[in-house]
Design an enzyme around this catalytic site. Structure first.
Site, PDB file in Angstrom:
ATOM      1  N   ARG A 121       0.809  -1.241   0.000  1.00 48.71           N
ATOM      2  CA  ARG A 121       0.000   0.000   0.000  1.00 48.71           C
ATOM      3  C   ARG A 121       0.831   1.274   0.000  1.00 48.71           C
ATOM      4  NH1 ARG A 121      -2.824  -2.731   3.980  1.00 48.71           N
ATOM      5  NH2 ARG A 121      -4.650  -3.809   3.172  1.00 48.71           N
ATOM      6  N   LYS A 143       3.434  11.944  -9.989  1.00 50.43           N
ATOM      7  CA  LYS A 143       2.719  11.091 -10.940  1.00 50.43           C
ATOM      8  C   LYS A 143       3.579   9.865 -11.239  1.00 50.43           C
ATOM      9  CE  LYS A 143      -0.092  14.386 -13.550  1.00 50.43           C
ATOM     10  NZ  LYS A 143      -0.392  14.874 -14.916  1.00 50.43           N
ATOM     11  N   GLU A 185      11.309  21.333 -22.311  1.00 53.37           N
ATOM     12  CA  GLU A 185      10.461  21.397 -21.104  1.00 53.37           C
ATOM     13  C   GLU A 185      10.881  22.578 -20.222  1.00 53.37           C
ATOM     14  OE1 GLU A 185       7.819  19.541 -20.406  1.00 53.37           O
ATOM     15  OE2 GLU A 185       8.068  17.630 -21.460  1.00 53.37           O
ATOM     16  N   LYS A 227       7.398  24.043 -11.241  1.00 58.74           N
ATOM     17  CA  LYS A 227       6.551  22.859 -11.095  1.00 58.74           C
ATOM     18  C   LYS A 227       6.156  22.673  -9.628  1.00 58.74           C
ATOM     19  CE  LYS A 227       5.763  18.107 -12.270  1.00 58.74           C
ATOM     20  NZ  LYS A 227       6.145  16.918 -13.031  1.00 58.74           N
ATOM     21  N   GLU A 237      -4.042  17.550  -9.937  1.00 57.56           N
ATOM     22  CA  GLU A 237      -4.508  18.062 -11.219  1.00 57.56           C
ATOM     23  C   GLU A 237      -6.009  18.275 -11.260  1.00 57.56           C
ATOM     24  OE1 GLU A 237      -2.141  16.696 -14.457  1.00 57.56           O
ATOM     25  OE2 GLU A 237      -3.685  17.165 -15.928  1.00 57.56           O
ATOM     26  N   ARG A 241      -2.935  22.663 -12.095  1.00 60.36           N
ATOM     27  CA  ARG A 241      -1.816  21.848 -12.556  1.00 60.36           C
ATOM     28  C   ARG A 241      -1.863  21.601 -14.064  1.00 60.36           C
ATOM     29  NH1 ARG A 241       0.904  16.518  -9.617  1.00 60.36           N
ATOM     30  NH2 ARG A 241       2.345  16.092 -11.304  1.00 60.36           N
ATOM     31  N   ASN A 245       0.664  21.481 -18.815  1.00 67.40           N
ATOM     32  CA  ASN A 245       0.520  20.835 -20.127  1.00 67.40           C
ATOM     33  C   ASN A 245       0.684  21.797 -21.289  1.00 67.40           C
ATOM     34  OD1 ASN A 245       0.141  18.073 -19.634  1.00 67.40           O
ATOM     35  ND2 ASN A 245      -1.894  18.500 -18.833  1.00 67.40           N
ATOM     36  N   HIS A 248       1.704  20.588 -24.643  1.00 68.28           N
ATOM     37  CA  HIS A 248       1.553  19.131 -24.628  1.00 68.28           C
ATOM     38  C   HIS A 248       0.310  18.641 -25.352  1.00 68.28           C
ATOM     39  CE1 HIS A 248       4.817  19.316 -21.848  1.00 68.28           C
ATOM     40  NE2 HIS A 248       4.828  18.020 -21.662  1.00 68.28           N
ATOM     41  N   HIS A 252       1.418  15.851 -27.596  1.00 66.59           N
ATOM     42  CA  HIS A 252       0.991  14.452 -27.457  1.00 66.59           C
ATOM     43  C   HIS A 252       0.364  13.948 -28.750  1.00 66.59           C
ATOM     44  CE1 HIS A 252       0.764  14.837 -22.811  1.00 66.59           C
ATOM     45  NE2 HIS A 252       1.875  14.225 -23.165  1.00 66.59           N
ATOM     46  N   HIS A 265       9.856  13.288 -27.012  1.00 69.67           N
ATOM     47  CA  HIS A 265       8.756  13.979 -26.337  1.00 69.67           C
ATOM     48  C   HIS A 265       8.984  15.499 -26.352  1.00 69.67           C
ATOM     49  CE1 HIS A 265       5.692  14.927 -23.425  1.00 69.67           C
ATOM     50  NE2 HIS A 265       6.586  15.470 -22.629  1.00 69.67           N
TER      51      HIS A 265
HETATM   52  N1  LIG Z   1       5.736  11.211 -14.011  1.00 78.28           N
HETATM   53  C1  LIG Z   1       5.765  12.325 -14.695  1.00 78.28           C
HETATM   54  O1  LIG Z   1       5.325  13.381 -14.210  1.00 78.28           O
HETATM   55  C2  LIG Z   1       6.366  12.324 -16.054  1.00 78.28           C
HETATM   56  C3  LIG Z   1       6.572  13.532 -16.716  1.00 78.28           C
HETATM   57  C4  LIG Z   1       7.180  13.511 -17.972  1.00 78.28           C
HETATM   58  C5  LIG Z   1       7.553  12.297 -18.534  1.00 78.28           C
HETATM   59  N2  LIG Z   1       7.332  11.137 -17.872  1.00 78.28           N
HETATM   60  C6  LIG Z   1       7.749   9.844 -18.448  1.00 78.28           C
HETATM   61  O2  LIG Z   1       9.161   9.849 -18.602  1.00 78.28           O
HETATM   62  C7  LIG Z   1       9.529   8.923 -19.630  1.00 78.28           C
HETATM   63  C8  LIG Z   1      10.597   9.519 -20.496  1.00 78.28           C
HETATM   64  O3  LIG Z   1      11.716   9.787 -19.693  1.00 78.28           O
HETATM   65  P1  LIG Z   1      13.156  10.185 -20.261  1.00 78.28           P
HETATM   66  O4  LIG Z   1      13.006  11.188 -21.317  1.00 78.28           O
HETATM   67  O5  LIG Z   1      13.951  10.505 -19.070  1.00 78.28           O
HETATM   68  O6  LIG Z   1      13.657   8.911 -21.006  1.00 78.28           O
HETATM   69  P2  LIG Z   1      13.866   7.374 -20.530  1.00 78.28           P
HETATM   70  O7  LIG Z   1      13.597   7.232 -19.101  1.00 78.28           O
HETATM   71  O8  LIG Z   1      13.071   6.559 -21.474  1.00 78.28           O
HETATM   72  O9  LIG Z   1      15.435   7.148 -20.765  1.00 78.28           O
HETATM   73  C9  LIG Z   1      15.962   7.245 -22.044  1.00 78.28           C
HETATM   74  C10 LIG Z   1      17.293   6.523 -22.183  1.00 78.28           C
HETATM   75  O10 LIG Z   1      18.331   7.308 -21.598  1.00 78.28           O
HETATM   76  C11 LIG Z   1      19.230   6.475 -20.901  1.00 78.28           C
HETATM   77  N3  LIG Z   1      19.850   7.303 -19.876  1.00 78.28           N
HETATM   78  C12 LIG Z   1      19.288   7.778 -18.747  1.00 78.28           C
HETATM   79  N4  LIG Z   1      20.127   8.569 -18.092  1.00 78.28           N
HETATM   80  C13 LIG Z   1      21.275   8.608 -18.814  1.00 78.28           C
HETATM   81  C14 LIG Z   1      22.523   9.282 -18.641  1.00 78.28           C
HETATM   82  N5  LIG Z   1      22.744  10.104 -17.623  1.00 78.28           N
HETATM   83  N6  LIG Z   1      23.475   9.077 -19.589  1.00 78.28           N
HETATM   84  C15 LIG Z   1      23.249   8.285 -20.658  1.00 78.28           C
HETATM   85  N7  LIG Z   1      22.089   7.639 -20.869  1.00 78.28           N
HETATM   86  C16 LIG Z   1      21.106   7.801 -19.955  1.00 78.28           C
HETATM   87  C17 LIG Z   1      18.397   5.348 -20.397  1.00 78.28           C
HETATM   88  O11 LIG Z   1      19.168   4.197 -20.193  1.00 78.28           O
HETATM   89  C18 LIG Z   1      17.381   5.153 -21.517  1.00 78.28           C
HETATM   90  O12 LIG Z   1      17.864   4.245 -22.450  1.00 78.28           O
HETATM   91  C19 LIG Z   1       8.241   8.570 -20.352  1.00 78.28           C
HETATM   92  O13 LIG Z   1       7.862   7.272 -19.990  1.00 78.28           O
HETATM   93  C20 LIG Z   1       7.238   9.581 -19.825  1.00 78.28           C
HETATM   94  O14 LIG Z   1       5.924   9.071 -19.799  1.00 78.28           O
HETATM   95  C21 LIG Z   1       6.764  11.139 -16.646  1.00 78.28           C
HETATM   96 ZN   LIG Z   2       6.378  16.763 -20.984  1.00 78.53          ZN
END
Ligand SMILES: NC(=O)c1ccc[n+]([C@@H]2O[C@H](COP(=O)([O-])OP(=O)(O)OC[C@H]3O[C@@H](n4cnc5c(N)ncnc54)[C@H](O)[C@@H]3O)[C@@H](O)[C@H]2O)c1
Ligand SMILES: [Zn+2]
Length: 369
Positions: A121, A143, A185, A227, A237, A241, A245, A248, A252, A265
Site C-alpha cells: 500500500r 505522478k 520542457e 513545477k 490536477e 496543474r 501541459n 503538450h 501528445h 517527447h
Molecule cells: N511522471 C511524470 O510526471 C512524467 C513527466 C514527464 C515524462 N514522464 C515519463 O518519462 C519517460 C521519459 O523519460 P526520459 O526522457 O527521461 O527517457 P527514458 O527514461 O526513457 O530514458 C531514455 C534513455 O536514456 C538512458 N539514460 C538515462 N540517463 C542517462 C545518462 N545520464 N546518460 C546516458 N544515458 C542515460 C536510459 O538508459 C534510456 O535508455 C516517459 O515514460 C514519460 O511518460 C513522466
Molecule cells: Zn512533458
C-alpha cells in the site's frame, strides 16, 4: 547546492539540485528516518555509467542495498516488469519501512514510483533522475504510471517521493538529442511562468550542452521551482496543474500520430509550444513580438524533425483521443504573454488546422526533414 521545497503538508519534500549529488544519496536518505533496506531500481546503461557512486554512498550510510535492473526506456513501464519488481522487493525482504530508490530517466522513475506506490500500500520512494527531462519534470510531482497497450501512462497512482536528488553532472553522458528534448520542457516552464528564465534561455548559447555548468544548475532549479509551486497548489490536477501541459496538447497528438517514433517527447512539445502560441496569436491573445520571441526560442534549442509530411487528419484524430478531451474539444493552454497562460476549452478544429498549416510551413534550423 540548490534546495527547492515542495510544500505538500505531510507529504512535503525537497528537490536537491547539486553537481556531485549522486554521491550524497545515502547521506540524504539517512536524514529521512526510513528503514535500512533499499531497493535500487535502475537500467543497465545508467548502472554502468552512474550506478557505482550512488550504491557506494548508500552502503556507506549503512543501508542494505538490493539492485533491481529494469529494461531500458519505455519497456520498463509494463505490468510484467512491475510484477517482477514486486517479487524482487518481497525476496529482498522489503517491508513498509523500506525505500525504493529510482536511478534513471523518467521511465525508470515512473515504474519505480508505481511499484513503491503499490507495494504494501505504499512505501518510501526517492528519485535520482539522470536525464534532463526527468530532472526538470518527471521526477517531481508524484505522478507514477505504467503503460496500457492502448495508451501510455493509463495505469498509475499519485505517490510523492520523499526526496528528489538531481545531479546535473550526470547529464554529461546523455545523448545530445535527449538533452535537447529536456530543454524544451525548461523552455515550457519559462513561457508558462518565468520571464527571467526565458531571458536566460534567450541569451544563452542555443544548445544546453554548451552552457556553463552553473547556468545549467540554475535552469534546472528554476524549472523545478515552477513545477513545485504549481503542484503544491494542485497536487492531483484538479485545475491549476493543467497549465503544466502547455505545448503538450498538440505535442501528445504529434507523438501519437507518428507512433512515438519520429519525435522525442520534448521535440513534440517544442512544436506544441509554437502551435499553442500560434493559436493564441490568431485569437489576439498573444502579441506578435511575444509570439516571435517564443517561436525563435524554440528554434534556438536546435533542429527537430519537421511535420510537413504528417497528414493533419491524423493529428486531429489523435487530439480527439486525448484523455482530457470533452465533447471532441481538448482544453488548450494558451500563452497570453511570456510568463503567463490561460486555459481555453473552445479551440475549434479549424483553428488547430490553421495552426498546423503554419507549423508545417516552418523550416527548422538544420531540420531533420
Ligand atoms: N511522471 C511524470 O510526471 C512524467 C513527466 C514527464 C515524462 N514522464 C515519463 O518519462 C519517460 C521519459 O523519460 P526520459 O526522457 O527521461 O527517457 P527514458 O527514461 O526513457 O530514458 C531514455 C534513455 O536514456 C538512458 N539514460 C538515462 N540517463 C542517462 C545518462 N545520464 N546518460 C546516458 N544515458 C542515460 C536510459 O538508459 C534510456 O535508455 C516517459 O515514460 C514519460 O511518460 C513522466
Ligand atoms: Zn512533458
Amino acid at each position: 547546492v540548490i534546495e527547492i521545497p515542495v510544500n505538500l503538508a505531510s507529504r512535503a519534500y525537497r528537490i536537491i539540485v547539486a553537481t556531485g549529488a549522486r554521491a550524497d544519496v545515502g547521506a540524504q536518505l539517512a536524514k529521512l528516518s526510513v528503514g535500512r533496506r533499499v531497493a535500487l531500481l535502475t537500467d543497465a546503461t545508467v548502472r554502468r555509467l552512474h550506478g557505482e557512486p550512488v550504491t557506494r554512498g548508500l552502503v556507506a550510510a549503512g543501508f542494505e542495498v538490493t539492485e533491481v535492473l529494469l529494461p531500458e526506456g519505455e519497456q520498463a513501464k509494463t505490468l510484467d516488469v512491475l510484477r517482477e519488481v514486486w517479487d524482487d522487493l518481497l525476496e529482498a525482504g522489503c517491508d513498509r519501512t523500506s525505500t525504493v530508490v529510482a536511478v534513471g530517466g523518467g521511465a525508470v522513475g515512473d515504474l519505480a514510483g508505481f511499484a513503491a506506490a503499490t507495494y504494501m500500500r505504499g512505501i518510501n520512494f526517492v528519485q535520482v533522475p539522470t536525464t534532463l527531462l526527468a530532472q526538470v519534470d518527471a521526477s517531481s510531482g508524484g505522478k507514477t504510471a505504467i503503460d496500457h497497450p492502448r495508451a501510455k501512462n493509463l495505469i498509475g497512482a499519485f505517490h510523492q517521493p520523499r526526496a528528489v536528488i538531481s545531479d546535473p553532472s550526470l547529464l554529461r553522458t546523455l545523448p545530445p538529442r535527449e538533452t535537447q528534448s529536456g530543454a524544451y520542457e525548461v523552455l515550457k516552464c519559462a513561457v508558462l511562468a518565468d520571464p527571467a528564465l526565458f531571458r536566460a534561455l534567450r541569451d544563452s548559447p542555443g544548445q544546453l550542452q554548451r552552457w556553463p555548468e552553473a547556468d545549467v544548475d540554475r535552469a534546472i532549479a528554476a524549472a523545478c521551482r515552477i513545477k513545485a509551486r504549481i503542484v503544491a497548489k494542485d497536487e492531483r490536477e484538479g485545475g491549476l496543474r493543467r497549465v503544466l501541459n502547455l505545448g503538450h496538447t498538440l505535442g501528445h497528438a504529434l507523438e501519437a500520430a507518428t507512433g512515438y517514433a519520429r519525435f522525442t517527447h520534448g521535440e513534440a512539445v517544442g512544436w506544441g509550444l509554437i502551435g499553442a502560441s500560434e493559436i493564441a496569436r490568431r485569437r489576439g491573445l498573444l502579441a506578435e513580438p511575444a509570439f516571435q520571441a517564443i517561436a525563435s526560442a524554440v528554434d534556438r534549442l536546435g533542429p527537430r524533425p519537421g511535420l510537413s509530411r504528417i497528414a493533419p487528419q491524423r493529428i486531429l484524430a489523435a487530439l480527439a483521443h486525448d484523455k482530457k478531451a470533452k465533447a471532441g474539444r481538448v482544453p488548450f493552454i494558451l500563452p497570453t504573454a511570456i510568463g503567463r497562460v490561460a486555459i481555453h476549452s473552445d479551440v475549434s478544429r479549424a483553428e488547430v488546422r490553421s495552426a498546423l498549416r503554419a507549423l508545417a510551413g516552418r523550416e527548422t534550423p538544420r531540420g531533420r526533414g
